[in-house]
Design an enzyme around this catalytic site. Sequence first.
Site, PDB file in Angstrom:
ATOM      1  N   CYS A  33      -0.036  -3.790  -2.161  1.00  0.00           N
ATOM      2  CA  CYS A  33      -0.408  -2.587  -2.917  1.00  0.00           C
ATOM      3  C   CYS A  33      -0.986  -2.931  -4.279  1.00  0.00           C
ATOM      4  O   CYS A  33      -1.560  -2.081  -4.950  1.00  0.00           O
ATOM      5  CB  CYS A  33       0.806  -1.672  -3.090  1.00  0.00           C
ATOM      6  N   ASP A  35       0.706  -3.665  -6.954  1.00  0.00           N
ATOM      7  CA  ASP A  35       1.574  -3.259  -8.067  1.00  0.00           C
ATOM      8  C   ASP A  35       2.265  -4.474  -8.687  1.00  0.00           C
ATOM      9  O   ASP A  35       2.556  -5.460  -7.998  1.00  0.00           O
ATOM     10  CB  ASP A  35       2.622  -2.253  -7.584  1.00  0.00           C
ATOM     11  N   CYS A  58       3.653   2.440  -8.526  1.00  0.00           N
ATOM     12  CA  CYS A  58       3.877   3.801  -8.037  1.00  0.00           C
ATOM     13  C   CYS A  58       5.176   4.391  -8.588  1.00  0.00           C
ATOM     14  O   CYS A  58       5.965   3.696  -9.246  1.00  0.00           O
ATOM     15  CB  CYS A  58       3.931   3.765  -6.526  1.00  0.00           C
ATOM     16  N   CYS A 102       8.864  -1.277  -2.798  1.00  0.00           N
ATOM     17  CA  CYS A 102       8.853  -1.022  -4.248  1.00  0.00           C
ATOM     18  C   CYS A 102      10.211  -1.405  -4.846  1.00  0.00           C
ATOM     19  O   CYS A 102      10.279  -1.947  -5.950  1.00  0.00           O
ATOM     20  CB  CYS A 102       8.544   0.448  -4.525  1.00  0.00           C
TER      21      CYS A 102
HETATM   22 FE1  FES Z   1       3.677  -0.963  -4.133  1.00  0.00          FE
HETATM   23 FE2  FES Z   1       5.186   1.031  -4.781  1.00  0.00          FE
HETATM   24  S1  FES Z   1       3.423   1.118  -3.554  1.00  0.00           S
HETATM   25  S2  FES Z   1       5.306  -0.985  -5.525  1.00  0.00           S
END
Ligand code: FES
Length: 122
Positions: A33, A35, A58, A102
């Site tokens: 993702c 992140d 997110c 996450c």
């Molecule tokens: Fe990757 Fe939440 S979508 S940390």
Amino acid sequence: MYSNKVLETFANPRNVGEISDADGVGTVGNAGCGDIMKVYLKIENDIIIDAKFKTFGCAAAIASSSTATEMIKGLSLDDALKIKNADVVEKLEGLPPQKIHCSVLAEEAIAAAIEDYRAKKA
Ligand code: FES
């Protein structure tokens, strides 16, 4: 999709920011993702006396960072390492299956910050 607890924590996250003189810093990311989560720890006598985070991610990642940093304050390093992503998910009253990773970031960021502290000390 998100529990009320996740939404409330996302809206009012605790421990956001950095610790300029942190004893341990851990940065982790999820390639899927994109992140990124960074955790700062202040440690005295192997006890976590302060924890802060910066998360570019997110709502679940921010809620997980907030919850995990709350959970580890006051714990010994060994006890903090026992906090797993499932414990964070439980505190958040659940996460959707596609958002479990996450919470894994929070577990990994804490472990990385402790590892950083131990490596510097060694
Ligand atoms: Fe990757 Fe939440 S979508 S940390």
